[in-house]
Design an enzyme around this catalytic site. Sequence first.
Site, PDB file in Angstrom:
ATOM      1  N   GLU A 183     -64.521   9.304 -68.262  1.00 13.88           N
ATOM      2  CA  GLU A 183     -63.911  10.114 -69.317  1.00 13.88           C
ATOM      3  C   GLU A 183     -63.425   9.241 -70.469  1.00 13.88           C
ATOM      4  OE1 GLU A 183     -62.791  14.201 -68.187  1.00 13.88           O
ATOM      5  OE2 GLU A 183     -61.348  13.111 -66.915  1.00 13.88           O
ATOM      6  N   GLU A 240     -64.688  14.370 -59.843  1.00 17.10           N
ATOM      7  CA  GLU A 240     -63.556  15.277 -59.657  1.00 17.10           C
ATOM      8  C   GLU A 240     -63.872  16.474 -58.768  1.00 17.10           C
ATOM      9  OE1 GLU A 240     -62.444  12.827 -63.179  1.00 17.10           O
ATOM     10  OE2 GLU A 240     -64.292  13.693 -62.387  1.00 17.10           O
TER      11      GLU A 240
END
Length: 269
Positions: free
Chosen positions: A123, A143
């Site tokens: 990210e 995730e």
Amino acid sequence: MGRSGGTEHLTVEREGATLVLTLNRPEAKNALSLPLLVGLYDGWLEADADDDIRSIVLTGAGGDFCAGMDLKALAGNGMEGDAYRDRMKADPELHWKAMLRNHRPRKPVIAAVEGYCVAGGTEILQGTDIRVAGESATFGLFEVKRGLFPIGGSTVRLQRQIPRTHALEMLLTGRPYTAAEAASIGLIGQVVPDGTALERALAIAEQVNACGPLAVEAVKASVYDTAEMTETDGLKSELERGWPVFGTDDAKEGAKAFAEKRPPVYRRT
């Protein structure tokens, strides 16, 4: 390199006109901590404030870039670094700014990736401008495998940076990607031999640093500002931002240096 600040988990050094930010928590594969996030955000601010800094290189210590959120801390008592909680309380978005979700430095950011660059690491990577990785680097958004959401911006940014089918595969499978795969889908720009990503990133930074800083910053701003515009609006915006650059002393110096067959000396004027 010359040391210029940082925290126990984030090293800040100067290499000429380049600010080198090193995620420095190798025992945890540079997983996110409060000292790391605060140091990272302060590094972005330092680069923004200092006109002598023309580029930023972001890398990780110990052979890894960043393994993302510290899941052990998440399952226990929270992130390490009580001394920094006041900073986080004073600016509730500090962690998002540190991760380049809610902040964009005006100087180019070049990522030098070795080892793990996964979850929050991938990210953060999406907030950088130029990306170099060692051939054994690993990428991915894990995730969903942990029942979590990649809230650092990936469901928005990733599909704008790589084809949507690849973005969705990465987001929905939570599988790892090799450096070669990441390059093939456009997530990174260059794959280099292991252990040389920082060297290559610094070489790219030197190329950036040799260019006119006003021009470099205007070009970066234009690319991001026009990304979601129509072509007509984007071209209008580009002209409004780019045309004034031609009237600067730096532009005159660039032309003069070319004619005189010498390196230009830019002064940000």
